[in-house]
Write a protein that holds these residues in place. Sequence first.
Motif, PDB file in Angstrom:
ATOM      1  N   VAL A 146      49.168  23.250  32.802  1.00 31.60           N
ATOM      2  CA  VAL A 146      48.698  22.815  31.480  1.00 31.60           C
ATOM      3  C   VAL A 146      47.255  22.315  31.564  1.00 31.60           C
ATOM      4  N   LYS A 147      46.956  21.485  32.576  1.00 32.60           N
ATOM      5  CA  LYS A 147      45.597  20.977  32.749  1.00 32.60           C
ATOM      6  C   LYS A 147      44.613  22.117  32.955  1.00 32.60           C
ATOM      7  N   GLY A 148      45.026  23.111  33.726  1.00 34.24           N
ATOM      8  CA  GLY A 148      44.154  24.260  33.972  1.00 34.24           C
ATOM      9  C   GLY A 148      43.841  25.019  32.712  1.00 34.24           C
ATOM     10  N   PHE A 149      44.859  25.313  31.919  1.00 35.50           N
ATOM     11  CA  PHE A 149      44.630  26.051  30.676  1.00 35.50           C
ATOM     12  C   PHE A 149      43.850  25.222  29.661  1.00 35.50           C
ATOM     13  N   GLN A 150      44.110  23.931  29.620  1.00 35.32           N
ATOM     14  CA  GLN A 150      43.358  23.065  28.712  1.00 35.32           C
ATOM     15  C   GLN A 150      41.885  23.002  29.106  1.00 35.32           C
ATOM     16  N   ALA A 151      41.619  23.093  30.404  1.00 34.09           N
ATOM     17  CA  ALA A 151      40.230  23.083  30.879  1.00 34.09           C
ATOM     18  C   ALA A 151      39.511  24.380  30.550  1.00 34.09           C
ATOM     19  N   GLY A 152      40.281  25.459  30.362  1.00 33.68           N
ATOM     20  CA  GLY A 152      39.657  26.715  29.973  1.00 33.68           C
ATOM     21  C   GLY A 152      39.888  27.881  30.911  1.00 33.68           C
ATOM     22  N   THR A 153      40.805  27.748  31.874  1.00 34.14           N
ATOM     23  CA  THR A 153      41.077  28.878  32.746  1.00 34.14           C
ATOM     24  C   THR A 153      41.789  29.992  31.979  1.00 34.14           C
ATOM     25  N   ASP A 154      41.619  31.228  32.436  1.00 30.30           N
ATOM     26  CA  ASP A 154      42.224  32.377  31.759  1.00 30.30           C
ATOM     27  C   ASP A 154      43.545  32.789  32.383  1.00 30.30           C
ATOM     28  N   ASP A 155      43.713  32.490  33.655  1.00 34.00           N
ATOM     29  CA  ASP A 155      44.935  32.874  34.345  1.00 34.00           C
ATOM     30  C   ASP A 155      45.171  31.897  35.495  1.00 34.00           C
ATOM     31  N   TYR A 156      46.372  31.958  36.068  1.00 36.25           N
ATOM     32  CA  TYR A 156      46.796  30.943  37.029  1.00 36.25           C
ATOM     33  C   TYR A 156      47.636  31.607  38.112  1.00 36.25           C
ATOM     34  N   LEU A 157      47.357  31.277  39.366  1.00 34.81           N
ATOM     35  CA  LEU A 157      48.107  31.832  40.488  1.00 34.81           C
ATOM     36  C   LEU A 157      48.409  30.711  41.478  1.00 34.81           C
ATOM     37  N   VAL A 158      49.653  30.650  41.951  1.00 34.75           N
ATOM     38  CA  VAL A 158      50.088  29.571  42.833  1.00 34.75           C
ATOM     39  C   VAL A 158      50.135  30.053  44.286  1.00 34.75           C
ATOM     40  N   LYS A 159      49.574  29.247  45.195  1.00 34.41           N
ATOM     41  CA  LYS A 159      49.664  29.542  46.622  1.00 34.41           C
ATOM     42  C   LYS A 159      51.083  29.244  47.125  1.00 34.41           C
ATOM     43  N   PRO A 160      51.577  30.004  48.110  1.00 32.70           N
ATOM     44  CA  PRO A 160      50.954  31.202  48.698  1.00 32.70           C
ATOM     45  C   PRO A 160      51.079  32.389  47.746  1.00 32.70           C
ATOM     46  N   PHE A 161      50.038  33.170  47.632  1.00 37.09           N
ATOM     47  CA  PHE A 161      50.042  34.286  46.697  1.00 37.09           C
ATOM     48  C   PHE A 161      49.884  35.605  47.452  1.00 37.09           C
ATOM     49  N   ASP A 162      50.253  36.665  46.784  1.00 36.99           N
ATOM     50  CA  ASP A 162      50.078  38.012  47.310  1.00 36.99           C
ATOM     51  C   ASP A 162      48.650  38.450  46.986  1.00 36.99           C
ATOM     52  N   PRO A 163      47.807  38.723  47.982  1.00 37.21           N
ATOM     53  CA  PRO A 163      46.421  39.124  47.719  1.00 37.21           C
ATOM     54  C   PRO A 163      46.313  40.359  46.831  1.00 37.21           C
ATOM     55  N   VAL A 164      47.298  41.250  46.940  1.00 39.41           N
ATOM     56  CA  VAL A 164      47.278  42.442  46.084  1.00 39.41           C
ATOM     57  C   VAL A 164      47.451  42.043  44.620  1.00 39.41           C
ATOM     58  N   GLU A 165      48.358  41.080  44.374  1.00 37.39           N
ATOM     59  CA  GLU A 165      48.539  40.596  43.005  1.00 37.39           C
ATOM     60  C   GLU A 165      47.267  39.928  42.503  1.00 37.39           C
ATOM     61  N   LEU A 166      46.609  39.168  43.351  1.00 36.40           N
ATOM     62  CA  LEU A 166      45.355  38.522  42.953  1.00 36.40           C
ATOM     63  C   LEU A 166      44.326  39.550  42.508  1.00 36.40           C
ATOM     64  N   VAL A 167      44.179  40.626  43.274  1.00 39.20           N
ATOM     65  CA  VAL A 167      43.218  41.677  42.911  1.00 39.20           C
ATOM     66  C   VAL A 167      43.598  42.317  41.581  1.00 39.20           C
ATOM     67  N   LEU A 168      44.885  42.544  41.365  1.00 39.03           N
ATOM     68  CA  LEU A 168      45.339  43.130  40.101  1.00 39.03           C
ATOM     69  C   LEU A 168      45.026  42.212  38.930  1.00 39.03           C
ATOM     70  N   ARG A 169      45.209  40.913  39.136  1.00 37.84           N
ATOM     71  CA  ARG A 169      44.909  39.956  38.066  1.00 37.84           C
ATOM     72  C   ARG A 169      43.411  39.905  37.787  1.00 37.84           C
ATOM     73  N   VAL A 170      42.606  39.989  38.837  1.00 39.00           N
ATOM     74  CA  VAL A 170      41.154  40.022  38.665  1.00 39.00           C
ATOM     75  C   VAL A 170      40.750  41.241  37.832  1.00 39.00           C
ATOM     76  N   LYS A 171      41.297  42.391  38.174  1.00 41.62           N
ATOM     77  CA  LYS A 171      40.971  43.619  37.434  1.00 41.62           C
ATOM     78  C   LYS A 171      41.414  43.520  35.976  1.00 41.62           C
ATOM     79  N   SER A 172      42.593  42.936  35.761  1.00 36.02           N
ATOM     80  CA  SER A 172      43.107  42.778  34.400  1.00 36.02           C
ATOM     81  C   SER A 172      42.218  41.854  33.570  1.00 36.02           C
TER      82      SER A 172
END
Length: 222
Positions: free
Chosen positions: A88-114
């Motif tokens: 909630v704090k992240g979205f209120q600050a203005g982030t567009d998306d959120y990923l929790v560690k540990p994360f899949d680097p492939v998913e991170l790249v897909l989210r970046v592209k999206s």
Amino acid sequence: MNTILVVDDDPHIRKLIKLYLENSQFSVLEAEDGQKALDLVEHSKVDLMIVDVMMPRMDGIELTEDIRRYLDIPILMVTAKGESIDKVKGFQAGTDDYLVKPFDPVELVLRVKSLLKRYNVSLTKVIQLGDVTIDLATLTVSSYEETVQLKKKECELLFMLANSPGRSYTRTQLIESLWGIDYEGDERTVDVHIKRLRQRIEPFSSVTIITIRGLGYRLEYK
């Protein structure tokens, strides 16, 4: 080639993210804290930021809030914390998306592209309703007589409603489209943004946001 700024105090995380991004043909800049990230953004063209929450000197929430005051670029927040309040704090600050560690680097790249795709598409769009112009690139709504500056989410919300005047959107549809399906905040977030948006567009009497009781909202243009 898009340039991604990775902001994380863990050099191993930065190295991992950089490896996967460069393999996907992105240019990567690095910063170990929020203050250094601000310095980089001031002197370099950055298309998207990947921001860790817990950092020395300036954390990811503060950094995102500072960036949002003068720059409109996609921000993906990454954190080891999975609690709803942090999202909630992240979205209120203005982030567009959120990923929790540990994360899949492939998913991170897909989210970046999206995010880049969504951002680039949105920047090419301007909605014209008579003499009222809604511009996502400048985050403004304007007429011949007046221009009003909006915050990013306010402008995105207005743009979505104005894209189909007369169409009703549920709060859930608005949340999923603008905050993402993983957003765990309250639906009242939409109501708060609508209230502020109505105040900001008061000078433009031809555009009205109507409440659909028990459902959501629609924009009417006359």
